[in-house]
Design a protein around this motif. Sequence first.
Motif: not given
Length: 176
Positions: A102-105, A107-132
Motif C-alpha cells: 500500500v502506497r497510501d490510503h 479519500p477519493v471523490k467519485s464523479s457523483s460527488g461521493h467520497a470514499q476511502e481507498r487504498y492506493v498502490i503503485s504498479t507498472p503499466v504498459v500502453l503502446g509499448g511504453r512501460q512506466f
Amino acid sequence: MAKKLKKPKAPEAAPKRRGIKTEVAGLLEKQALIGWREWLSLPGLGVARIKAKVDTGARTSALHAMHITPFDNAGALWVAFEVAPHTGGVRDLARIQCRAPVRDHRPVKSSSGHAQERYVISTPVVLGGRQFDIEVTLTNRAEMGFEMLFGRTSLRAGRFLVHPTRSFLLSPRQKA
C-alpha cells in the motif's frame, strides 16, 4: 555639443501564429496519440490485458478490485485483492489474485460527488509499448462500464495526447 539622435526602433513583429494542425503535428513528435479507451497491461499484477477508459477528469487511475483485504507483510501494510479483467474473450470469468504494498490510503471523490476511502498502490503499466509506473486506487467498479480508469496523473509528463472520439489507437482490438 550636439546630441546624437537615436534611430527609432522598428516595431516588433507579432509572433507568427501556427495553425492547429501544425501545433498538433509538433506535439505528436514528442507524444503518442491515444484514444478515449485503450487496452493496457499491468504486468506487476499479472494482468496481461484490461480495457481502460482514458479519463482526463479523474486525477488518479482506478482499478476494479474485489475482496480487498489489507494485511501486514514484515511490518509493512500490503493489500490482497482480486481482479477480473474484461479481455473480450472466453477468459472473462478468470479471476487474478493480486498482492501489492500500500502506497497510501486516501479519500477519493467519485464523479457523483461521493467520497470514499481507498487504498492506493503503485504498479507498472504498459500502453503502446511504453512501460512506466502509475498510482492506482482500488475500488469496486462493478456497476461501471470499464474495469479501469486511466487518470490524468498517468498521462502527465507529456506522455500522451488524447483523441476524444477515437478508440484503441495504441492497442489493437484483438480477442484474448
